[in-house]
Design a protein around this motif. Structure first.
Motif, PDB file in Angstrom:
ATOM      1  N   UNK A  35       0.819  -1.215   0.000  1.00  0.00           N
ATOM      2  CA  UNK A  35       0.000   0.000   0.000  1.00  0.00           C
ATOM      3  C   UNK A  35       0.854   1.266   0.000  1.00  0.00           C
ATOM      4  N   UNK A  36       1.882   1.287   0.866  1.00  0.00           N
ATOM      5  CA  UNK A  36       2.743   2.477   0.916  1.00  0.00           C
ATOM      6  C   UNK A  36       3.466   2.649  -0.407  1.00  0.00           C
ATOM      7  N   UNK A  37       3.902   1.532  -0.999  1.00  0.00           N
ATOM      8  CA  UNK A  37       4.630   1.611  -2.273  1.00  0.00           C
ATOM      9  C   UNK A  37       3.726   2.200  -3.356  1.00  0.00           C
ATOM     10  N   UNK A  38       2.460   1.773  -3.364  1.00  0.00           N
ATOM     11  CA  UNK A  38       1.504   2.337  -4.329  1.00  0.00           C
ATOM     12  C   UNK A  38       1.361   3.839  -4.118  1.00  0.00           C
ATOM     13  N   UNK A  39       1.192   4.211  -2.853  1.00  0.00           N
ATOM     14  CA  UNK A  39       1.001   5.615  -2.541  1.00  0.00           C
ATOM     15  C   UNK A  39       2.220   6.427  -2.991  1.00  0.00           C
ATOM     16  N   UNK A  40       3.411   5.885  -2.721  1.00  0.00           N
ATOM     17  CA  UNK A  40       4.635   6.580  -3.116  1.00  0.00           C
ATOM     18  C   UNK A  40       4.727   6.717  -4.638  1.00  0.00           C
ATOM     19  N   UNK A  41       4.428   5.627  -5.334  1.00  0.00           N
ATOM     20  CA  UNK A  41       4.533   5.648  -6.799  1.00  0.00           C
ATOM     21  C   UNK A  41       3.586   6.692  -7.384  1.00  0.00           C
ATOM     22  N   UNK A  42       2.327   6.704  -6.921  1.00  0.00           N
ATOM     23  CA  UNK A  42       1.363   7.672  -7.455  1.00  0.00           C
ATOM     24  C   UNK A  42       1.755   9.097  -7.082  1.00  0.00           C
ATOM     25  N   UNK A  43       2.233   9.259  -5.860  1.00  0.00           N
ATOM     26  CA  UNK A  43       2.651  10.604  -5.438  1.00  0.00           C
ATOM     27  C   UNK A  43       3.768  11.123  -6.345  1.00  0.00           C
ATOM     28  N   UNK A  44       4.772  10.278  -6.569  1.00  0.00           N
ATOM     29  CA  UNK A  44       5.907  10.711  -7.383  1.00  0.00           C
ATOM     30  C   UNK A  44       5.475  11.030  -8.811  1.00  0.00           C
ATOM     31  N   UNK A  45       4.671  10.158  -9.398  1.00  0.00           N
ATOM     32  CA  UNK A  45       4.312  10.348 -10.806  1.00  0.00           C
ATOM     33  C   UNK A  45       3.319  11.477 -11.016  1.00  0.00           C
ATOM     34  N   UNK A  46       2.437  11.688 -10.031  1.00  0.00           N
ATOM     35  CA  UNK A  46       1.434  12.730 -10.236  1.00  0.00           C
ATOM     36  C   UNK A  46       1.869  14.078  -9.721  1.00  0.00           C
ATOM     37  N   UNK A  47       2.691  14.076  -8.651  1.00  0.00           N
ATOM     38  CA  UNK A  47       2.948  15.353  -8.010  1.00  0.00           C
ATOM     39  C   UNK A  47       4.404  15.750  -7.882  1.00  0.00           C
ATOM     40  N   UNK A  48       5.332  14.803  -8.047  1.00  0.00           N
ATOM     41  CA  UNK A  48       6.724  15.187  -7.820  1.00  0.00           C
ATOM     42  C   UNK A  48       7.671  14.438  -8.752  1.00  0.00           C
ATOM     43  N   UNK A  49       7.496  14.666 -10.039  1.00  0.00           N
ATOM     44  CA  UNK A  49       8.354  13.978 -10.998  1.00  0.00           C
ATOM     45  C   UNK A  49       9.804  14.425 -10.889  1.00  0.00           C
ATOM     46  N   UNK A  50       9.989  15.692 -10.541  1.00  0.00           N
ATOM     47  CA  UNK A  50      11.352  16.190 -10.409  1.00  0.00           C
ATOM     48  C   UNK A  50      12.049  15.497  -9.231  1.00  0.00           C
ATOM     49  N   UNK A  51      11.296  15.330  -8.134  1.00  0.00           N
ATOM     50  CA  UNK A  51      11.837  14.627  -6.978  1.00  0.00           C
ATOM     51  C   UNK A  51      12.187  13.192  -7.334  1.00  0.00           C
ATOM     52  N   UNK A  52      11.326  12.555  -8.119  1.00  0.00           N
ATOM     53  CA  UNK A  52      11.557  11.167  -8.522  1.00  0.00           C
ATOM     54  C   UNK A  52      12.807  11.063  -9.382  1.00  0.00           C
ATOM     55  N   UNK A  53      12.965  12.010 -10.261  1.00  0.00           N
ATOM     56  CA  UNK A  53      14.128  12.021 -11.152  1.00  0.00           C
ATOM     57  C   UNK A  53      15.406  12.198 -10.339  1.00  0.00           C
ATOM     58  N   UNK A  54      15.346  13.142  -9.394  1.00  0.00           N
ATOM     59  CA  UNK A  54      16.499  13.409  -8.529  1.00  0.00           C
ATOM     60  C   UNK A  54      16.824  12.170  -7.698  1.00  0.00           C
ATOM     61  N   UNK A  55      15.778  11.509  -7.193  1.00  0.00           N
ATOM     62  CA  UNK A  55      15.979  10.317  -6.368  1.00  0.00           C
ATOM     63  C   UNK A  55      16.638   9.202  -7.181  1.00  0.00           C
ATOM     64  N   UNK A  56      16.181   9.030  -8.425  1.00  0.00           N
ATOM     65  CA  UNK A  56      16.768   8.002  -9.297  1.00  0.00           C
ATOM     66  C   UNK A  56      18.256   8.272  -9.486  1.00  0.00           C
TER      67      UNK A  56
END
Lengths: 198, 198
Positions: B23-44
């Protein structure tokens, strides 16, 4: 502390995850580097790939790597039934829990005049185009039972009326496993007014 | 569900994080893709860089991108004081909270014969070499107050005796802000036997 800047960067970057503060981010960083480097590598790849490839379906606006998502392009699904939800996560929740075999339309938000979100911002113009095509027979409103969600549902039901499409709202009431004693009054009064024949 | 495989991959990959389930992983994935793509890119990027560049310091075994870490190579630190800890996270905790200005040695574990972890597995041969060099005047044992941590501390203190190096153990007792009523009996009895003159 003369700390490792790359490690500090990683800790900072992990804080972009929802619900992750400084302490959890530290724990995650150390866990990945000390015990699961392969997992960390895989995660870096998955994140980069998802950010690069996943966009929005041009038909239903859900998250998709293709121009038209798997749900919209699946011809076994009933194109006459359209379920309206607020987020892609709702699509996943509904598709995992119910036997609904129609298609979805994701608003990616809800009407919220205070935040400057009008009908066009949540793609309702797209929805109008779809209603005009005359394929859809029923719209199922599955927005959240919040003030904005209800307002959005009401707005869309009025739109549906204009195009003579049936609009239904998912039921709200006492959740399974819930105890009446602990249910909030709003839900309880809703459950009473929405009672049905047994 | 005809779900997006790239999204499913990301959710699966996020589960490698400690304390993150489906559940948390789903929430994280949706959060990153919908609201924080820049954060996701930086994290990668941060993850990939950390996995690629961070190894262990050849002197103290902590996590480091250089062959010798910033703490060991800092000549303002006292090389005669050596603090022994179990993990790199402990180094960060001690360096953030105390005014300790010596250097560290990270065991990356503790003696645990049941798990097949002997002295060589936690780098004690390296520690012996360092003791032989005669620079170290005091060893501060900051292993965890668990059975294995205590055993490891005892083993190292015996080693230190052989090379006539002073060995001290950090104090264990009632934590600040703790209430006696709720402290476990082991800690309380330790606090009594370890009392000091005021």
């Amino acid at each position: 502390m003369q700390s490792e800047p790359i490690l500090q960067d990683l800790i900072q970057a992990l804080r972009c995850l929802p619900g992750v503060g400084q302490k959890s981010a530290q724990r995650m960083a150390f866990h990945l580097l000390e015990r699961d480097r392969q997992g960390a590598f895989k995660l870096a790849q998955s994140l980069a790939e998802a950010v690069d490839k996943i966009g929005h379906c041009s038909v239903c606006q859900t998250l998709s790597s293709a121009d038209i998502c798997g749900l919209c392009s699946d011809d076994r699904r009933d194109q006459q039934l359209l379920c309206i939800v607020e987020t892609p996560a709702d699509v996943m929740a509904i598709d995992g829990a119910t036997s609904f075999k129609g298609v979805y339309f994701v608003l990616n938000g809800r009407l919220s005049p205070l935040d400057g979100l009008g009908p066009a911002d949540i793609g309702l113009d797209k929805l109008v185009d779809r209603l005009k095509m005359g394929v859809i027979k029923e719209i199922i409103l599955a927005t959240n039972p919040t003030v904005e969600g209800e307002a959005t549902a009401h707005y869309i039901s009025e739109m549906a009326k204009k195009y003579s499409v049936r609009a239904t709202r998912i039921a709200h009431g006492v959740p399974f496993g819930g105890e009446l004693e602990y249910i909030d009054s709003g839900t309880l009064s809703h459950a009473f007014s929405g009672r049905s024949e047994v």
